[in-house]
Scaffold this active site. Structure first.
Site: not given
Length: 271
Positions: A12, A14, A46, A50, A54, A57, A162, A188
């Site tokens: 990944d 970030a 927010a 994750m 986006k 999200h 994902r 992460d």
């Protein structure tokens, strides 16, 4: 020539390789809600979904019960797809403007990646960022020394992002990998770990450098053992639901995991 039974490691971006604490996307989500609708969300809200694309999200944040309640109180109706479009339209230029500020590699990331390449292991990558954000991030990360062999953005795959396996499997195809069991996915976020499982790979979750702990690099460096243990447990609680094969603090700890997976592959084990 590959000197390892592992054919590829897929990272990944970030919170895994760059942007300790995954702050580029989270802070921008808060700002995009504010710009789009003068509506406030917290950093914790927010961070909640994750790992997914986006647009999805933003929609998922709108469905968090506390956010949904405040949204209905402020606007009279639940968040609509058109509302999500408007927030996403605010998000994109903000993210493109800010993503380069968070492109510094995490700890030993470049060294770990270069060591994999020296062994002949291919380095793939995928992100919840769309392609137009990745087009800003990739060259800046390259200036810092991070150059994966392949990059997949969330909107490169029409089948979706994902936790579906498509981005990971696109790496497999483009890197010429012959066995998904000889691949490792490092992430992460829970959706990113599930992506690895769904692609048939070994999975490694990162506890302290990513979204779930939410520590800045400065906080991580200055934290005492008790603070780190609390952050570790907070992240473990979220990530353990996706059943990663390994949980480590940061990418700096990956070489030990790689050595273990190599031994397991040599012994005939599969993920």
């Amino acid at each position: 020539m590959n000197n390892s039974p592992i054919q590829a490691v897929i990272f990944d971006w970030a919170g895994t390789i760059v942007d300790f604490g995954s702050f580029a996307p989270t802070s921008i989500f808060v700002e995009a809600f504010r710009q789009g609708f003068d509506f406030d969300i917290s950093l914790a809200e927010a961070r909640e979904p994750m790992g997914i694309a986006k647009w999805d999200h933003i929609q998922a944040v709108g469905r968090i019960p506390s956010v949904d309640k405040r949204w209905i109180e402020q606007f009279g109706n639940p968040m609509s797809s058109e509302d999500v479009d408007r927030i996403y339209a605010a998000f994109m230029p903000l993210q493109k403007a800010k993503v380069a500020d968070h492109a510094a590699p995490i700890l030993n990331a470049v060294e770990v990646v270069d060591n994999l390449k020296e062994k002949g292991v291919k380095v793939g990558s995928c992100s919840g960022y769309p392609r137009e954000v990745m087009d800003v991030l990739i060259p800046v990360a390259a200036d810092y020394g991070y150059k994966p062999d392949y990059v997949v953005a969330s909107d490169d795959m029409p089948q979706g992002g994902r936790p579906a396996p498509f981005m990971a499997l696109k790496n497999v195809i483009e890197l010429g990998i012959t066995d998904v069991n000889a691949c490792v996915k490092v992430d992460d976020s829970a959706p990113g770990i599930e992506e690895g499982h769904n692609a048939g790979m070994w999975t490694v979750g990162l506890l302290l450098s990513g979204n779930e702990a939410g520590l800045t690099f400065e906080e991580f460096q200055s934290a005492d053992a008790e603070t780190l243990d609390a952050a570790r447990e907070k992240a473990r609680e979220k990530l353990i639901k996706s059943a990663p094969h390994y949980l480590i603090d940061t990418i700096a700890d990956l070489p030990g995991v790689i050595a273990d997976i190599e031994q397991r592959l040599k012994a005939g084990e599969r993920p």
